[in-house]
Design an enzyme around this catalytic site. Structure first.
Site, short mmCIF file in Angstrom:
data_model
loop_
_atom_site.label_atom_id
_atom_site.label_comp_id
_atom_site.label_asym_id
_atom_site.label_seq_id
_atom_site.Cartn_x
_atom_site.Cartn_y
_atom_site.Cartn_z
N HIS A 95 0.85 -1.19 0.00
CA HIS A 95 0.00 0.00 0.00
C HIS A 95 0.89 1.24 0.00
O HIS A 95 1.96 1.24 0.62
CB HIS A 95 -0.93 0.00 1.22
CG HIS A 95 -1.98 1.05 1.12
ND1 HIS A 95 -1.72 2.37 1.42
CD2 HIS A 95 -3.27 1.00 0.69
CE1 HIS A 95 -2.83 3.07 1.20
NE2 HIS A 95 -3.77 2.27 0.76
N GLU A 166 -3.99 1.57 -7.46
CA GLU A 166 -4.41 2.72 -6.66
C GLU A 166 -3.51 3.91 -6.98
O GLU A 166 -2.42 4.03 -6.39
CB GLU A 166 -4.26 2.41 -5.17
CG GLU A 166 -5.12 1.29 -4.66
CD GLU A 166 -5.40 1.45 -3.17
OE1 GLU A 166 -6.56 1.66 -2.84
OE2 GLU A 166 -4.46 1.41 -2.38
N GLY A 172 -7.48 9.04 -0.63
CA GLY A 172 -7.81 10.06 0.38
C GLY A 172 -8.11 11.41 -0.25
O GLY A 172 -8.01 12.45 0.40
P1 PGA Z 1 -9.67 5.99 0.21
O1 PGA Z 1 -8.45 5.01 0.44
O2 PGA Z 1 -10.83 5.16 -0.28
O3 PGA Z 1 -9.93 6.60 1.54
O4 PGA Z 1 -9.25 7.00 -0.82
C1 PGA Z 1 -8.17 3.97 -0.46
C2 PGA Z 1 -6.98 3.18 -0.03
O5 PGA Z 1 -6.00 3.76 0.46
O6 PGA Z 1 -6.95 1.96 -0.16
#
Ligand code: PGA
Length: 253
Positions: A95, A166, A172
């Site tokens: 991540h 991602e 975020g």
């Molecule tokens: P978010 O986070 O949905 O709050 O943007 C996604 C993630 O970090 O997996």
């Protein structure tokens, strides 16, 4: 048709076990009504055992990190075997928040390997920091990151890999990446997987999108983006919002 996969990444948003049980109870209840969707909640490690006792046919529990070490003198580390023994079926590796804290591609591939060898599914997160609209350099960045993060994983373990695309700038954030761009990136991710393993592995690979998914955008992201599911951060601890996401994605024909 493969079932869609919706993964909740709780991060450190819920640190209270009583609250955690309520969130899981709601997700499990909604999951039981879904026909085309599997749900995984990746919860804080200390909650794994208790919450894993709530697992069902399409509601699973995962962890958010795993040690690169297999066993032995590693104070404070939690190994893949222990996660599995506590009931985790999945674990997130790579991540961006862990990469920021020091996880290199090499470490990510070792962690993914450790998870896969212990029989867990490894949710391998990848994504560019920024889009290079003019030069397209984010494609090269992503290709290298996927290659290096999946390095040395034997082909026979490849079926346990879930790749979560991602884009870091969309995590975020206020808005997710738009679904047309997600479609383009998902094709690219699959192409890179085909080059690493095989065409067949790429077709079977589970590719998710993550970054600011909510109840309003989830269905379009999955449908137009033509992806196998989503990784949900903030909204995964919002019991009502997460239920709406599950239902919206499950309703896609
Ligand atoms: P978010 O986070 O949905 O709050 O943007 C996604 C993630 O970090 O997996």
């Amino acid at each position: 048709m493969n079932k869609k996969l919706i993964i909740g990444n709780w991060k450190m948003y819920c640190q209270d076990l009583v609250e955690a049980k309520k969130i899981v109870a709601k997700a499990k209840k909604v999951a039981a009504l879904l026909e085309n969707t599997e749900v995984v909640d990746c919860v804080p490690t200390p909650f794994l055992g208790v919450l894993a006792s709530r697992r069902s046919a399409n509601f699973h529990i995962g962890a958010q990190s795993v040690s690169v070490e297999k066993e032995g003198a590693h104070t404070g580390d939690v190994g893949a075997v222990a996660l599995g023994s506590a009931g985790a079926e999945y674990v997130i590796v790579g991540h961006s928040e862990q990469r920021k804290a020091g996880d290199t591609d090499e470490l990510v591939s070792k962690k993914a390997n450790a998870a896969l060898e212990a029989g867990l599914k490894a949710i391998v997160c990848v994504g560019e920091d920024a889009r290079d609209v003019e030069g397209g350099s984010h494609f090269d960045f992503l290709k290298k990151q996927i290659n290096d993060s999946l390095a040395n994983i034997p082909a026979k373990l490849a079926k346990g890999i879930v790749v979560a695309y991602e884009p870091v700038w969309a995590i975020g954030a206020k808005e997710a990446m738009n679904p047309e761009q997600i479609y383009e990136m998902s094709l690219f991710v699959r192409k890179v997987i085909a080059d690493i393993f095989s065409q067949e592995a790429a077709l079977k690979a589970i590719v998710l999108y993550g970054g600011s998914v909510n109840a309003a955008n989830a269905a379009d992201i999955v449908r137009v983006g033509q992806i196998d599911g989503i990784l949900v951060g903030r909204e995964s601890v919002n019991a009502t919002g997460f239920s709406l996401i599950l239902k919206a994605v499950d309703a896609i024909a």
